[in-house]
Design an enzyme around this catalytic site. Structure first.
Site, PDB file in Angstrom:
ATOM      1  N   CYS A 133       0.741  -1.145   0.017  1.00 20.27           N
ATOM      2  CA  CYS A 133       0.119  -0.174   0.039  1.00 20.27           C
ATOM      3  C   CYS A 133       0.941   1.304   0.078  1.00 20.27           C
ATOM      4  CB  CYS A 133      -1.008   0.066   1.065  1.00 20.27           C
ATOM      5  SG  CYS A 133      -0.109  -0.693   2.686  1.00 20.27           S
ATOM      6  N   HIS A 246      -2.854   6.179   4.739  1.00 20.69           N
ATOM      7  CA  HIS A 246      -1.572   6.146   5.034  1.00 20.69           C
ATOM      8  C   HIS A 246      -0.752   7.651   4.395  1.00 20.69           C
ATOM      9  CE1 HIS A 246      -1.834   1.976   6.033  1.00 20.69           C
ATOM     10  NE2 HIS A 246      -0.843   1.456   5.214  1.00 20.69           N
TER      11      HIS A 246
HETATM   12  O1  L14 Z   1       2.893  -5.957   2.265  1.00 22.64           O
HETATM   13  O2  L14 Z   1      -0.077  -1.454   7.243  1.00 22.64           O
HETATM   14  O3  L14 Z   1       0.820  -5.342   1.878  1.00 22.64           O
HETATM   15  O4  L14 Z   1       0.509  -3.419   8.448  1.00 22.64           O
HETATM   16  C1  L14 Z   1       0.468  -5.665   4.939  1.00 22.64           C
HETATM   17  C2  L14 Z   1       0.565  -4.906   6.338  1.00 22.64           C
HETATM   18  C3  L14 Z   1       1.451  -3.452   3.954  1.00 22.64           C
HETATM   19  C4  L14 Z   1       1.372  -2.910   5.218  1.00 22.64           C
HETATM   20  C5  L14 Z   1       1.713  -5.165   2.560  1.00 22.64           C
HETATM   21  C6  L14 Z   1       0.414  -2.912   7.431  1.00 22.64           C
HETATM   22  C7  L14 Z   1       1.580  -4.781   4.135  1.00 22.64           C
HETATM   23  C8  L14 Z   1       0.401  -3.401   6.131  1.00 22.64           C
END
Ligand code: L14
Ligand code: 25A
Length: 337
Positions: A133, A246
């Site tokens: 993300c 985010h």
């Molecule tokens: O690689 O905010 O998709 O904890 C999954 C957990 C991105 C961040 C991923 C989080 C992650 C997410």
């Protein structure tokens, strides 16, 4: 490979999770040509239903043999489920669009943000990875800047909401805030420390080099999506007590000089980006206003006066939408185009 049809059989794996839920509503909102929707989760969710176009759809238990006849399978049930089930789905003829980090760096798997590198969809072999993300919302505005002025180095600090971790973390922030304001004791469960009224410089696990996995995902995925291994990236990822969206403070150094106004002009004309940048009027992207939006918002665009060719900016996007579910559905839309 996907055959052209009027309507497709679409599966959402991890349908009861934070991202899975969003996938179902985005398929509905965007009127994706769904002939039949199949929903999968764990044993825990068996018997529950989720509404799609006003009708309840039952959640089924995920098994290896469920994929026969499914055209497109959107996965968001964690990395282990993707490793275990995506190959079976691809073998059964489904195209998997996987939201986990399991397949992203596999050289045989395209890693795609449609506005940036939809050409990479051409070479998929049944599994397509949806990027991290934080990476998606960063490369979306940086790609057109890279095309115009060649980015040499990126320094990014993220401010990531708890919804990235899933439903349990959203509940935990809510419960801890209530407990704190009522002078009750707080016992962290999802995160190693209290998240309410705090910031944790720790997302995903730590590696031997002192970085977290999340930080290294931003380094490696950025290069793969932009198709340029020469871009230097360093990241610090921070969890903040925000429910959705985010935010990122991004500093770039370019080969060619760009003024702040030139950057605004480049970004203003691009699909999926909103330049929201009038700080004298207190106008800059904020998580509470970007939540629920499809676009990635960019503001605080200014020249970095400490280097020759540098730009600073502040980027905010809804991590469950453009950062996950929306990007996955947009990949599916490209596939059927
Ligand atoms: O690689 O905010 O998709 O904890 C999954 C957990 C991105 C961040 C991923 C989080 C992650 C997410
Ligand atoms: O396994 P990993 O790699 O550690 O990652 C799992 C985590 O990743 C999140 C996901 O959030 C989960 O916390 N996640 C997935 N993709 C993500 C992304 N792109 C992501 N986070 C960020 N970015 P979640 O909890 O919101 O969604 C989990 C979904 O996956 C389904 N699922 C889990 N195990 C499964 C499975 N599906 C099929 N087979 C399996 N073996 C899960 O379905 C949900 O849809 P569920 O039925 O297990 O969840 C029903 C409700 O239960 C809560 N819950 C989840 N885990 C537990 C739990 N309750 C109690 N104990 C638990 N251990 C969920 O919140 C859901 O509401």
């Amino acid at each position: 490979m996907l055959k052209k049809k009027e309507k497709y059989i679409v599966a959402v794996v991890g349908a009861t999770g934070a991202v899975g839920n969003e996938m179902v509503s985005i398929l509905e909102e965007r009127n994706f040509p769904v002939g039949q929707l199949r929903l999968f989760a764990s044993e825990r969710s068996k018997g529950s239903t989720i509404n799609f176009h006003g009708k309840p759809v039952s959640v089924e238990v995920l098994k290896d043999d469920v994929f026969e006849g499914i055209d497109i399978a959107l996965f968001s049930a964690g990395g282990q489920r993707s490793l275990d089930f995506a190959p079976a789905a691809a073998k059964a003829g489904s195209v998997v669009i996987d939201n986990s980090s399991a397949w992203r760096m596999d050289p045989s798997v395209p890693l795609v943000v449609p506005e940036v590198n939809s050409h990479d969809l051409m070479w998929h072999k049944g599994i397509i990875a949806n990027p991290n993300c934080s990476t998606i919302q960063m490369v979306l505005p940086l790609k057109p800047i890279h095309d115009a002025a060649k980015i040499k180095r990126i320094v990014v600090t993220t401010f990531q909401s708890v919804s990235g971790t899933g439903m349990k973390a959203m509940n935990e922030l809510h419960e801890q805030c209530t407990a704190f304001l009522n002078f009750r004791e707080i016992t962290p469960k999802v995160y190693p420390h209290q998240i309410a009224f705090n910031c944790l410089p720790h997302i995903d696990s730590f590696l031997d080099n002192g970085y977290t996995k999340e930080e290294m995902k931003m380094v490696n995925e950025t290069r793969k999506i932009m198709g340029d291994q020469s871009i230097k990236v360093t990241a610090t990822t921070v969890r903040v007590p925000v429910f959705k969206c985010h935010s990122e403070s991004v500093n770039i150094e370019t080969e060619k000089k760009l003024t702040a106004n030139e950057v605004r002009a480049i970004l203003s004309s691009k699909a999926g980006i909103v330049v929201y940048d009038a700080p004298q009027k207190n106008i800059y992207p904020l998580p509470i206003y970007v939540a629920g939006k499809d676009e990635t918002y960019v503001g605080r665009i200014r020249e970095d006066e400490s280097v020759e060719n540098g730009i600073n900016m502040w980027i905010v996007a809804d991590n469950l939408r453009k950062g996950a579910a929306l990007n996955a559905v947009q990949i599916a839309e490209k596939l059927i185009e």
